[in-house]
Scaffold this motif. Structure first.
Motif, PDB file in Angstrom:
ATOM      1  N   TYR A   1      -4.133   0.709   9.120  1.00  0.00           N
ATOM      2  CA  TYR A   1      -4.378   2.142   9.117  1.00  0.00           C
ATOM      3  C   TYR A   1      -5.851   2.499   8.902  1.00  0.00           C
ATOM      4  N   SER A   2      -6.399   2.183   7.716  1.00  0.00           N
ATOM      5  CA  SER A   2      -7.761   2.619   7.402  1.00  0.00           C
ATOM      6  C   SER A   2      -8.771   1.490   7.392  1.00  0.00           C
ATOM      7  N   THR A   3      -8.316   0.266   7.605  1.00  0.00           N
ATOM      8  CA  THR A   3      -9.230  -0.872   7.675  1.00  0.00           C
ATOM      9  C   THR A   3      -8.521  -2.006   8.415  1.00  0.00           C
ATOM     10  N   SER A   4      -9.177  -3.158   8.506  1.00  0.00           N
ATOM     11  CA  SER A   4      -8.625  -4.303   9.224  1.00  0.00           C
ATOM     12  C   SER A   4      -9.259  -5.571   8.681  1.00  0.00           C
TER      13      SER A   4
ATOM     14  N   ALA B   1     -10.061  -3.206  15.765  1.00  0.00           N
ATOM     15  CA  ALA B   1      -9.253  -4.280  15.183  1.00  0.00           C
ATOM     16  C   ALA B   1      -8.025  -3.735  14.472  1.00  0.00           C
ATOM     17  N   ARG B   2      -8.066  -2.456  14.061  1.00  0.00           N
ATOM     18  CA  ARG B   2      -6.897  -1.840  13.424  1.00  0.00           C
ATOM     19  C   ARG B   2      -5.719  -1.753  14.391  1.00  0.00           C
TER      20      ARG B   2
END
Length: 205
Positions: free
Chosen positions: A99-102, A174-175
């Motif tokens: 969602y908010s990072t990867s 990448a997310r």
């Protein structure tokens, strides 16, 4: 091009086998001498001295092992770092980030002076083996990163290995790529389709 691959498992060995046809490849692990004997034409080294001369560094180890490796590898300043990891749960059926990072973005934070590119996270080790055997119908390598030249270099490396490749956008993409990797794992193992599979992107004829 001088390439170091961190991790000597099936993915690391598969990448080394394909890349060594056109590039100078070193397989970096904690058991350098044993791993080097498996792949003629591929050098071996330990974490301590395996990346100093490399232009490109592949992370071909589980995502949860990257932080420990980072402590031994230094800042990798100026190098192109290719992250092939997926942040998987213990049963491989879910992701620990999203969602908010990867994983790609977290690895970029570990190596802020490197050029981090996400790629090969939807390519299975058996597919690398098929590519080494000359398979013609290979899946697409999806590439995400914030440096245009670095992405183009990875696209060329994928092409060198026999894959088609598509640049998918900035590293934050990448997310999306990591959940796609998770879906592929579920289809392959939980749904019984096997690991000689992959997604292909291209125009419909």
């Amino acid at each position: 091009m001088k390439i170091s691959i961190i991790g000597s498992g099936n993915m690391g060995q598969g990448l080394a086998r394909l890349l060594s046809a056109k590039h100078e490849v070193t397989l970096v692990s904690r058991q350098a001498s044993a791993d080097g004997a498996k792949l003629p034409g591929v050098a071996s080294a330990t974490y301590a001295d395996g990346v100093s001369e490399a232009e490109v560094v592949f992370f071909a180890l589980p995502y949860e092992g990257v932080s420990a490796a980072a402590e031994k590898l230094g800042d990798l300043a100026g190098k192109l770092v290719v992250d092939i990891t997926n942040p998987l749960t213990a049963d491989y059926m879910g992701l620990t980030l999203g969602y908010s990072t990867s994983a790609g973005e977290q690895i970029a934070a570990l190596f802020p002076q490197a050029k981090v590119v996400k790629a090969f996270n939807t390519i299975f080790a058996p597919v690398l083996a098929l590519a080494a055997q000359g398979a013609k119908s290979l899946p697409t390598v999806l590439i995400a990163g914030d440096d245009a030249d670095a992405k183009e270099t990875v696209r060329q490396l994928a092409t060198d290995m026999g894959f088609s490749a598509v640049i998918a956008g900035p590293l934050s993409t990448a997310r999306y790529l990591e959940p796609l990797g998770g879906l592929q794992i579920r289809l392959a193992y939980a749904e019984g389709h096997g690991a000689e599979v992959g997604f292909t992107f291209g125009p419909v004829a």
